[in-house]
Scaffold this motif. Structure first.
Motif, mmCIF file in Angstrom:
data_model
loop_
_atom_site.group_PDB
_atom_site.id
_atom_site.type_symbol
_atom_site.label_atom_id
_atom_site.label_comp_id
_atom_site.label_asym_id
_atom_site.label_seq_id
_atom_site.Cartn_x
_atom_site.Cartn_y
_atom_site.Cartn_z
ATOM 1 N N TYR B 41 66.661 96.708 18.990
ATOM 2 C CA TYR B 41 66.243 96.600 17.595
ATOM 3 C C TYR B 41 66.039 95.122 17.307
ATOM 4 C CZ TYR B 41 66.718 96.528 12.510
ATOM 5 O OH TYR B 41 66.517 96.317 11.171
ATOM 6 N N ILE B 42 64.847 94.764 16.902
ATOM 7 C CA ILE B 42 64.526 93.351 16.712
ATOM 8 C C ILE B 42 64.005 93.137 15.299
ATOM 9 C CG2 ILE B 42 63.121 91.417 17.567
ATOM 10 C CD1 ILE B 42 62.875 93.092 20.229
ATOM 11 N N GLU B 43 64.615 92.202 14.596
ATOM 12 C CA GLU B 43 64.134 91.824 13.263
ATOM 13 C C GLU B 43 63.409 90.491 13.368
ATOM 14 O OE1 GLU B 43 67.515 93.791 10.316
ATOM 15 O OE2 GLU B 43 67.584 91.661 10.791
ATOM 16 N N ILE B 44 62.186 90.467 12.885
ATOM 17 C CA ILE B 44 61.393 89.239 12.939
ATOM 18 C C ILE B 44 61.050 88.816 11.518
ATOM 19 C CG2 ILE B 44 59.269 88.177 13.816
ATOM 20 C CD1 ILE B 44 59.203 90.339 15.970
ATOM 21 N N ASP B 45 61.509 87.635 11.135
ATOM 22 C CA ASP B 45 61.126 87.085 9.828
ATOM 23 C C ASP B 45 59.838 86.313 9.994
ATOM 24 O OD1 ASP B 45 63.243 88.092 8.408
ATOM 25 O OD2 ASP B 45 64.526 86.348 8.758
ATOM 26 N N LEU B 46 58.826 86.740 9.263
ATOM 27 C CA LEU B 46 57.521 86.081 9.348
ATOM 28 C C LEU B 46 57.318 85.207 8.125
ATOM 29 C CD1 LEU B 46 55.550 89.284 10.370
ATOM 30 C CD2 LEU B 46 56.035 87.352 11.867
ATOM 31 N N GLU B 47 56.813 84.014 8.369
ATOM 32 C CA GLU B 47 56.437 83.179 7.229
ATOM 33 C C GLU B 47 55.235 83.827 6.557
ATOM 34 O OE1 GLU B 47 55.788 79.474 9.155
ATOM 35 O OE2 GLU B 47 57.909 79.265 9.666
ATOM 36 N N ASP B 48 55.297 83.954 5.243
ATOM 37 C CA ASP B 48 54.248 84.702 4.549
ATOM 38 C C ASP B 48 52.879 84.083 4.736
ATOM 39 O OD1 ASP B 48 55.870 86.684 3.692
ATOM 40 O OD2 ASP B 48 56.399 85.699 1.808
ATOM 41 N N GLY B 49 52.854 82.755 4.866
ATOM 42 C CA GLY B 49 51.564 82.104 5.012
ATOM 43 C C GLY B 49 51.086 82.014 6.453
ATOM 44 N N GLY B 50 51.863 82.552 7.385
ATOM 45 C CA GLY B 50 51.533 82.405 8.799
ATOM 46 C C GLY B 50 50.158 82.948 9.130
ATOM 47 N N SER B 51 49.334 82.155 9.752
ATOM 48 C CA SER B 51 47.976 82.522 10.144
ATOM 49 C C SER B 51 47.126 82.959 8.947
ATOM 50 C CB SER B 51 47.979 83.649 11.182
ATOM 51 O OG SER B 51 48.688 83.258 12.328
ATOM 52 N N GLY B 52 47.567 82.639 7.765
ATOM 53 C CA GLY B 52 46.801 82.986 6.580
ATOM 54 C C GLY B 52 46.769 84.478 6.271
ATOM 55 N N GLU B 53 47.654 85.223 6.915
ATOM 56 C CA GLU B 53 47.655 86.661 6.694
ATOM 57 C C GLU B 53 48.639 87.000 5.596
ATOM 58 O OE1 GLU B 53 46.885 87.546 11.410
ATOM 59 O OE2 GLU B 53 48.858 87.751 10.515
ATOM 60 N N GLY B 54 48.186 87.601 4.547
ATOM 61 C CA GLY B 54 49.071 87.864 3.431
ATOM 62 C C GLY B 54 49.476 89.307 3.304
ATOM 63 N N ASN B 55 48.912 90.177 4.086
ATOM 64 C CA ASN B 55 49.211 91.585 3.836
ATOM 65 C C ASN B 55 49.942 92.258 4.991
ATOM 66 O OD1 ASN B 55 47.189 92.851 5.676
ATOM 67 N ND2 ASN B 55 45.808 91.624 4.405
ATOM 68 N N ALA B 56 50.569 93.377 4.654
ATOM 69 C CA ALA B 56 51.430 94.056 5.619
ATOM 70 C C ALA B 56 50.647 94.572 6.823
ATOM 71 C CB ALA B 56 52.160 95.202 4.928
ATOM 72 N N GLY B 57 49.414 95.011 6.584
ATOM 73 C CA GLY B 57 48.617 95.547 7.685
ATOM 74 C C GLY B 57 48.350 94.510 8.761
ATOM 75 N N ALA B 58 48.015 93.293 8.329
ATOM 76 C CA ALA B 58 47.744 92.234 9.288
ATOM 77 C C ALA B 58 49.012 91.841 10.028
ATOM 78 C CB ALA B 58 47.156 91.025 8.569
ATOM 79 N N ALA B 59 50.144 91.817 9.278
ATOM 80 C CA ALA B 59 51.422 91.474 9.912
ATOM 81 C C ALA B 59 51.787 92.529 10.949
ATOM 82 C CB ALA B 59 52.519 91.369 8.853
ATOM 83 N N GLU B 60 51.533 93.798 10.614
ATOM 84 C CA GLU B 60 51.859 94.865 11.559
ATOM 85 C C GLU B 60 51.034 94.726 12.835
ATOM 86 O OE1 GLU B 60 51.890 98.708 9.737
ATOM 87 O OE2 GLU B 60 52.078 99.732 11.665
ATOM 88 N N ALA B 61 49.774 94.380 12.684
ATOM 89 C CA ALA B 61 48.921 94.194 13.864
ATOM 90 C C ALA B 61 49.423 93.040 14.723
ATOM 91 C CB ALA B 61 47.483 93.941 13.417
ATOM 92 N N ARG B 62 49.860 91.974 14.038
ATOM 93 C CA ARG B 62 50.337 90.802 14.770
ATOM 94 C C ARG B 62 51.628 91.125 15.526
ATOM 95 N NH1 ARG B 62 52.120 85.391 12.624
ATOM 96 N NH2 ARG B 62 52.292 86.452 10.623
ATOM 97 N N VAL B 63 52.532 91.846 14.876
ATOM 98 C CA VAL B 63 53.798 92.179 15.527
ATOM 99 C C VAL B 63 53.568 93.182 16.664
ATOM 100 C CG1 VAL B 63 56.085 93.199 15.186
ATOM 101 C CG2 VAL B 63 55.160 91.615 13.493
ATOM 102 N N SER B 64 52.606 94.095 16.477
ATOM 103 C CA SER B 64 52.283 95.022 17.574
ATOM 104 C C SER B 64 51.792 94.254 18.792
ATOM 105 C CB SER B 64 51.209 96.019 17.120
ATOM 106 O OG SER B 64 51.718 96.878 16.130
ATOM 107 N N GLU B 65 51.030 93.202 18.545
ATOM 108 C CA GLU B 65 50.564 92.372 19.657
ATOM 109 C C GLU B 65 51.748 91.670 20.339
ATOM 110 O OE1 GLU B 65 47.588 89.523 18.417
ATOM 111 O OE2 GLU B 65 47.343 88.784 20.479
#
Lengths: 85, 85
Positions: B41-65
């Motif tokens: 089980y891994i918790e990843i805190d993402l900076e909201d401004g990271g890569s300019g992605e502001g929405n959950a969908g983009a974050a999910e794609a990034r974490v899936s990668e």
């Protein structure tokens, strides 16, 4: 009946495994990762008739006892139990 | 923004760690345990401004990668990504 257990390090406890993941992600070019914490996820399949307990509440109490005695080190770890019936 | 990642062994893949937990529980007197599977089980805190992605969908794609490239061995493991915004 299935129990899902999350065991996580308490806040403030150093997590070298999480730090290693964070550094590896950075090395792979993933920016914007502020922090990573790694915990354990355990799925326990319980026989429905086990100990004659048929309800989710009793199963949750039993799995919490498993956490206290074996699955978690409660000095440094928190645990969370969920029951899927 | 926080991502929560579960990495679990695929069905059919031998899980010696889970088996060890099941035997230990039995030795401690917990009956009615049919099966135990251990995952990560891994918790990843993402900076909201990271890569300019502001929405959950983009974050999910990034974490899936991240899972595909580092966190999971997709030959033997499945992963599941949830985003808390």
């Amino acid at each position: 009946m299935r129990a899902r257990v999350h065991v996580t390090l308490k806040p403030g406890v150093l997590d070298p495994q999480g730090k290693a993941i964070a550094h590896a992600l950075e090395a792979l070019g993933f920016d914007g990762v502020a922090d990573v914490r790694q915990g354990k996820y355990i799925e326990i399949d319980l026989e429905d008739g086990g100990s004659g307990e048929g309800n989710a509440g009793a199963a949750e109490a039993r799995v919490s006892e498993m956490c206290e005695k074996l699955l978690a080190n409660t000095v440094i770890e928190n645990y969370r139990v969920e029951i899927d019936s």
